[in-house]
Scaffold this motif. Structure first.
Motif, short mmCIF file in Angstrom:
data_model
loop_
_atom_site.label_atom_id
_atom_site.label_comp_id
_atom_site.label_asym_id
_atom_site.label_seq_id
_atom_site.Cartn_x
_atom_site.Cartn_y
_atom_site.Cartn_z
N PHE A 1 -39.03 3.19 -3.36
CA PHE A 1 -38.66 4.50 -2.83
C PHE A 1 -37.41 5.04 -3.53
O PHE A 1 -37.38 6.20 -3.96
CB PHE A 1 -38.40 4.35 -1.32
N ALA A 2 -36.38 4.23 -3.63
CA ALA A 2 -35.12 4.69 -4.21
C ALA A 2 -35.28 5.04 -5.69
O ALA A 2 -34.75 6.06 -6.16
CB ALA A 2 -34.05 3.61 -4.04
N ARG A 3 -35.99 4.23 -6.44
CA ARG A 3 -36.19 4.52 -7.86
C ARG A 3 -36.97 5.81 -8.05
O ARG A 3 -36.66 6.62 -8.94
CB ARG A 3 -36.90 3.34 -8.53
N THR A 4 -37.96 6.03 -7.19
CA THR A 4 -38.74 7.27 -7.26
C THR A 4 -37.86 8.48 -6.96
O THR A 4 -37.94 9.52 -7.65
CB THR A 4 -39.90 7.22 -6.27
N HIS A 5 -36.99 8.38 -5.96
CA HIS A 5 -36.13 9.50 -5.60
C HIS A 5 -35.09 9.77 -6.67
O HIS A 5 -34.75 10.94 -6.94
CB HIS A 5 -35.47 9.23 -4.25
N LEU A 6 -34.59 8.74 -7.31
CA LEU A 6 -33.64 8.95 -8.41
C LEU A 6 -34.32 9.68 -9.57
O LEU A 6 -33.71 10.56 -10.20
CB LEU A 6 -33.07 7.61 -8.87
N GLU A 7 -35.54 9.33 -9.87
CA GLU A 7 -36.29 10.03 -10.92
C GLU A 7 -36.47 11.50 -10.57
O GLU A 7 -36.37 12.38 -11.44
CB GLU A 7 -37.65 9.36 -11.12
#
Length: 457
Positions: free
Chosen positions: A336-342
């Protein structure tokens, strides 16, 4: 004893007299099998890392069409954990084009079984990782097949309409229990909370021919379809599917449909084995039999349907710093966090508003069905029943979308899974805001006719 018999006979006569004033209603029912014949990843549990390894019970999409061409509604139930709004809206558009069905006249309810294939767009982070291309491709295929099946079964039910009578009543089943264990007012784990909020009512809509033959039964119950847990790797409709099987076995030729109410904080007990799921299905079917044999209230064909979407407020989004730290982790939080950072790096809005569908169908001033689009906790149904006409309200959740968990204001201080942890699976940047419950209740009250409302508190 004779006084009791006389009272029952009087109730039956009153029901018959009310029925005599109501003309038959066109009603159609249809069913389509949606069990995949190829392996798919199942939704419901992050811990389950394999594709389905066989079929324990068949999955179905079923439809009930009520009313004539000028005033008709179509309800589709789907044995799935979460049918997303994108699918529902796609089918609604097709039905509008083909038969002129209004968006407010069409509802899709997920049974929320945790042992069915994932649909693309439904609970997007539940699997906790990006899928290999072959697994993702099979889910795309299944999603298209289910989308087409929902359209097919809806059209078949409309085509099947025949003069019928509608009646409804309510029973009570005991296998749902509040699952939020609290210590010093804070959530600590899942378990059994004997004094926790739960809605154990069993609303039943009966469809009979003019000659009295049972054609269909719509049944509601507010409980998670999680008898079968993450270590179970076969396709199954869980207790909802078994309840339908039991009812249909007792009434050859009739179809049973199950919708799930505000049971997001309720689990079935006992749980963990197929025999437990069958046990719960049998209990619900047994209660339906009691209702069918009792005195039911006639339902008029005067149908009013309304639909809206409300922006449900969320709390403050996670900061970039918090996302960077979370991205170091594994499983759903890290994904989730990696997707939101992208998304942030692409200049996209990482925290879109929660668009929550609210729908009502009212039948004269006798029955109001409410459809809420999320994993809604029991407090909402209990509150709506306090604020609406006694005995005339049927509240469904998991309807037209499964947006996220919908915790009540009371639960926010308690925290825990339904309030915080679960929101990651649904791609929500934060918990619900304190005024979210009031916004949803107001949205329901705004589209219910005044006859069903008590004065606002």
């Amino acid at each position: 004893m004779w006084a009791w018999v006389g009272a029952c006979f009087g109730a039956v006569l009153a029901c018959a007299e009310a029925r005599a004033d109501l003309p038959p209603v066109p009603v159609g029912v249809a069913e389509v099998d949606i069990t995949p014949d190829y392996p798919t990843r199942m939704s419901g549990y992050e811990s389950r890392k394999v594709e389905a390894q066989g079929v324990e019970s068949r999955l179905k999409a079923k439809a009930l069409a009520i009313g004539g061409d000028r005033a008709r509604v179509v309800l589709v139930t789907v044995d799935n954990c979460a049918v997303p709004a994108k699918i529902v809206d796609e089918v609604a558009g097709r039905l509008k084009s083909k038969i002129g069905l209004g968006r407010e006249d069409f509802a899709v309810c997920s049974t929320h079984t945790h042992s069915a294939p994932m649909l693309v767009g439904g609970i997007p982070f539940i699997l906790g990782e990006p899928l290999p291309a072959d697994q993702a491709g099979r889910l795309e295929r299944y999603t298209k097949e289910v989308t087409d099946a929902i359209e097919k079964v809806a059209l078949a039910a409309v085509q099947d309409r025949k003069p019928s009578h509608l009646d409804w009543g309510q029973g009570h089943a005991k296998f749902a229990v509040n699952r939020r264990l609290l210590k010093d007012g804070k959530w600590v784990n899942f378990g059994v909370m004997p004094d926790g909020a739960v809605d154990r009512s069993v609303p039943v809509l009966r469809v009979t021919s003019p000659e009295g033959a049972l054609r269909a039964v719509l049944v509601g119950y507010a409980c998670h379809c999680t008898t079968l847990e993450g270590n179970f790797t076969k396709v199954s409709g869980d207790w909802a599917g078994y309840a339908c099987e039991e009812i249909e076995r007792a009434h050859p030729g009739a179809k049973a449909l199950v919708v799930v109410g505000c049971g997001a904080d309720s689990n079935p007990q006992p749980r963990g084995k197929v025999e437990h799921a069958r046990q719960h299905g049998a209990e619900l079917a047994g209660e339906v039999e009691k209702v069918l044999k009792g005195s039911l209230a006639p339902v008029p064909a005067t149908i009013q349907a309304r639909f809206s979407r409300v922006d449900v407020p969320l709390g403050a989004p996670r900061t970039r710093e918090a996302l960077v730290e979370m991205a170091k982790g594994t499983g759903a939080p890290g994904y989730f966090a990696r997707t939101h950072l992208e998304r942030l790096d692409r200049g996209e809005d990482p925290a879109p508003p929660l668009k929550f569908p609210v729908q009502t169908w009212t039948f004269g001033d006798s029955l109001a069905m409410v459809f809420l689009g999320g994993e809604v906790v029991a407090d909402y149904a209990l509150r709506l029943k306090r604020e609406c006409k006694p005995g005339g309200l049927w509240v469904n959740a998991y309807s037209n979308d499964v947006t996220s968990y919908i915790a009540s204001k009371r639960m926010l201080d308690e925290g825990g899974y339904e309030v915080d942890h679960s929101m990651i699976y649904y791609d929500r940047h934060a918990r619900l805001a304190p005024n979210a419950e009031d916004a949803i209740i107001k949205a329901v009250r705004d589209i219910l006719p005044p006859a069903f409302l008590t004065p606002a508190p």
